[in-house]
Design a protein around this motif. Sequence first.
Motif: not given
Length: 417
Positions: A196-215
């Motif tokens: 149940h725990v997935l860690a990601t380290v580095g530079h990657k695309d990111y969508i906050v929520g559904n992407g209204l404020t930041y994608d």
Amino acid sequence: MRKQLAVLAATAVLGVTSALAAHPFSDVTAQDWAYQAVERLAAEGVIEGYPDGTFKGQRNITRYEMAQMIARADAHQDEVTAEQRATIQRLANEFANELQAFGVRVNRLEDKVGNFKFSGDARLRYDNVYPGEHGTETLNGKSSFYYRARLKFEATIDEKTKAAVRLSTGDTRFDEEGHSGTSVDEVYVQHQFGKHVLATVGHKDYIVGNGLTYDDSFSGVKLRIGDEKLNTNLSFGYINSNGKKAVSIYEVGYRPNQSVNLKGFYIDRHSSKSNNDKTKKLTDIFGGSLDVYLGSDNKIWLGGEYARKERQGADGESWIVGGGYGKADILQSKTWDVKVQYFNFKKETFVKHTTYDVPTYYYNFVPAHANSKGWLATVDYTLTKNLGLSAYASFKSKTQDNVNKPELYRLDLNYQF
């Protein structure tokens, strides 16, 4: 393809080397040119004949028969070279539908064909979103063609760890001069801790929520805790907001079934230093989204998203709401959907790199979405597997003071592989 030719090709791919069987098929003799290939694959159990003891090598092989041969090749994964394993994987991807039809999971084959794979996409875009020569505050209205191509490489380090690198040309106008060329726009490592725990380290695309404020891009550490029904994301790093900005992002997702998807988020924008070198606290942002799918096939969609700057009050609000019908799938030919949405971004809103193709206005070549409201229509259609067409158009776009704003139109042709 004739059945004998397919068998000869399979022998070259699999490289099986077992002893020959003693004439398993009555219609295959030692004088036949494909004799050794047929005998070898029969001995390995990769091919089977018909109940009457014949092979029928002159008839055309069906896709299902070829898929069965690929599935049986799974038993030889430890006996072939890396090149042969890669060939088996390409065949497994090509015949994925047939393999799944009789219960063979392509993922099981993928797990055994080495620790490296690649994927990618290409996009051709035509729109009128161009800031103009002097960065005016309104949309210039000049129509332009753009292209973008991306190629992603993924390596499995062990059963719980993988690393990825993605190359991208970025969106480039056809008439643009001095383009810097391809760059690395993603590079990260992921590790699974338990179930149940997935860690990601580095530079990657990111969508906050559904992407209204930041994608857009994110550099840092992200922890995903939970499962598909209930999960939490904890992220610490930097986003692209007129330069790199340090943030902590906290998200909660709840999906009790396939018909409801609820998300909440909070963006803590860390303190920065102003020109007089005093600490300046940036306004935090919070919000959430809700998607509801109706009908027996979940093709009716109703949804919306809301965000607000914590200290700006009503002037810091942004929201979008809409509905649609259909379910476009890039992997399924002739699927489609249509959507109509209403957006409302107040004067002090935080909408930086939004998922939604709302009109983009520029000031000194910096994209801005604040102080605007209006409607957005979207149509998606899959022309053929892996090739999709999307059309967008805004209408009745205005400022918060009801001054008309230029409209956006956009056409995207997307290909993925």
